[in-house]
Design a protein around this motif. Structure first.
Motif, short mmCIF file in Angstrom:
data_model
loop_
_atom_site.label_atom_id
_atom_site.label_comp_id
_atom_site.label_asym_id
_atom_site.label_seq_id
_atom_site.Cartn_x
_atom_site.Cartn_y
_atom_site.Cartn_z
N ARG A 57 -34.15 -4.07 -39.46
CA ARG A 57 -33.48 -2.79 -39.61
C ARG A 57 -32.29 -2.62 -38.67
N GLN A 58 -31.98 -3.65 -37.92
CA GLN A 58 -30.86 -3.56 -37.00
C GLN A 58 -29.54 -3.56 -37.76
N PRO A 59 -28.57 -2.82 -37.25
CA PRO A 59 -27.23 -2.90 -37.85
C PRO A 59 -26.65 -4.29 -37.64
N PRO A 60 -25.75 -4.72 -38.52
CA PRO A 60 -25.16 -6.06 -38.38
C PRO A 60 -24.56 -6.32 -37.01
N ARG A 61 -23.89 -5.35 -36.44
CA ARG A 61 -23.28 -5.53 -35.12
C ARG A 61 -24.33 -5.93 -34.08
N GLU A 62 -25.46 -5.24 -34.09
CA GLU A 62 -26.51 -5.55 -33.12
C GLU A 62 -27.10 -6.94 -33.36
N ILE A 63 -27.27 -7.30 -34.61
CA ILE A 63 -27.80 -8.63 -34.93
C ILE A 63 -26.88 -9.70 -34.38
N VAL A 64 -25.58 -9.55 -34.64
CA VAL A 64 -24.60 -10.54 -34.19
C VAL A 64 -24.54 -10.60 -32.67
N LEU A 65 -24.47 -9.45 -32.02
CA LEU A 65 -24.36 -9.44 -30.56
C LEU A 65 -25.62 -10.00 -29.90
N VAL A 86 -27.30 -12.40 -40.07
CA VAL A 86 -27.85 -11.35 -40.92
C VAL A 86 -29.22 -10.86 -40.47
N GLY A 87 -29.87 -11.57 -39.58
CA GLY A 87 -31.17 -11.15 -39.11
C GLY A 87 -32.29 -11.87 -39.82
N PRO A 88 -33.52 -11.57 -39.43
CA PRO A 88 -34.68 -12.33 -39.92
C PRO A 88 -35.01 -12.12 -41.39
N THR A 89 -34.50 -11.09 -42.02
CA THR A 89 -34.85 -10.86 -43.42
C THR A 89 -34.40 -11.99 -44.32
N VAL A 90 -33.37 -12.72 -43.93
CA VAL A 90 -32.87 -13.79 -44.77
C VAL A 90 -33.94 -14.86 -45.01
N GLY A 91 -34.83 -15.06 -44.08
CA GLY A 91 -35.87 -16.06 -44.24
C GLY A 91 -36.90 -15.70 -45.30
N GLY A 92 -36.97 -14.45 -45.69
CA GLY A 92 -37.94 -14.02 -46.69
C GLY A 92 -37.47 -14.20 -48.12
N TRP A 93 -36.31 -14.75 -48.31
CA TRP A 93 -35.76 -14.92 -49.66
C TRP A 93 -36.10 -16.31 -50.17
N SER A 94 -37.35 -16.51 -50.54
CA SER A 94 -37.79 -17.85 -50.93
C SER A 94 -37.22 -18.29 -52.27
N LYS A 95 -36.89 -17.37 -53.14
CA LYS A 95 -36.37 -17.75 -54.46
C LYS A 95 -35.01 -17.11 -54.70
N LEU A 96 -34.10 -17.33 -53.79
CA LEU A 96 -32.76 -16.78 -53.92
C LEU A 96 -32.02 -17.49 -55.05
N ASP A 97 -31.44 -16.72 -55.92
CA ASP A 97 -30.64 -17.26 -57.02
C ASP A 97 -29.36 -17.86 -56.44
N ALA A 136 -23.67 -15.85 -47.82
CA ALA A 136 -23.53 -16.54 -46.53
C ALA A 136 -22.09 -16.44 -46.03
N ARG A 137 -21.13 -16.58 -46.96
CA ARG A 137 -19.72 -16.48 -46.57
C ARG A 137 -19.34 -15.03 -46.23
N VAL A 138 -19.93 -14.08 -46.94
CA VAL A 138 -19.68 -12.67 -46.62
C VAL A 138 -20.15 -12.38 -45.20
N TRP A 139 -21.36 -12.80 -44.88
CA TRP A 139 -21.92 -12.54 -43.56
C TRP A 139 -21.15 -13.29 -42.47
N ALA A 140 -20.70 -14.49 -42.79
CA ALA A 140 -19.92 -15.25 -41.82
C ALA A 140 -18.59 -14.54 -41.53
#
Length: 183
Positions: free
Chosen positions: A4-12, A52-63, A70-74
């Motif tokens: 639930r962290q904002p992107p800024r906090e995740i990155v910092l 992006v934080g830990p939620t990305v690891g929960g996407w086991s079947k990402l289309d 990934a490029r957006v977040w980068a």
């Protein structure tokens, strides 16, 4: 890190934990294609969590159609941390096939006043989505030169009110920055 962290906090937080250079290097690698989006979501998923934080690891079947995230977040990372060599990666990202990536490049250009990116972003002034046209107009106003004023003036008749407002403010900012009338 929580999901639930904002992107800024995740990155910092990632920069504090792993080192700003390591996080920026990974973002640059994703934007330049040295790390493909598919690799970011598979073999490099632990590093992708830096963006992006830990939620990305929960996407086991990402289309695979969504790998562009990934490029957006980068790209988004450069709203929060900076290193001058990121400009070269952002020049590549300015031509990304995903509009969200190009929109973030425009946002970064406006925030950091990166004049060297303006010409690469100009196609965004005629993008089909108003949010891309608006973000690009803001970038041009923040970092453009006098020769870019005509492109902004064309947006003053845009069918979308938010684009017209962004173009008006961008022209005002451009005139203020350059200390001359451009209309």
């Amino acid at each position: 890190m929580t999901d639930r962290q904002p992107p800024r906090e995740i990155v910092l937080e990632a920069c504090a934990r792993y080192g700003e250079d390591a996080v920026i290097d990974f973002a640059i690698a994703v934007l330049t294609g040295a790390v493909s989006p598919e690799e970011a979501f598979t073999t490099e998923v632990d590093k992708l969590k830096w963006l992006v934080g830990p939620t990305v690891g929960g996407w086991s079947k990402l289309d695979p159609v969504n790998f562009y995230w990934a490029r957006v977040w980068a790209a988004r990372l450069f709203l929060y941390v900076w290193r001058d060599d990121a400009v070269d990666a952002l020049l590549i990202a300015a031509e990304d096939p995903a509009w969200r990536v190009r929109e973030h490049v425009a946002r970064i250009t406006a925030q950091r006043e990166l004049g060297q990116l303006v010409d690469a972003l100009l196609p965004g002034l005629s993008h089909e989505l108003p949010r891309v046209r608006s973000a690009t107009a803001r970038a041009v106003g923040a970092a453009g030169e006098a020769e870019h004023a005509e492109a902004l003036q064309e947006l003053l008749d845009d069918p979308d009110n938010t684009v017209r407002a962004a173009a008006e403010k961008a022209l005002d900012r451009l005139e203020t920055r350059l200390d001359r009338s451009l209309r």
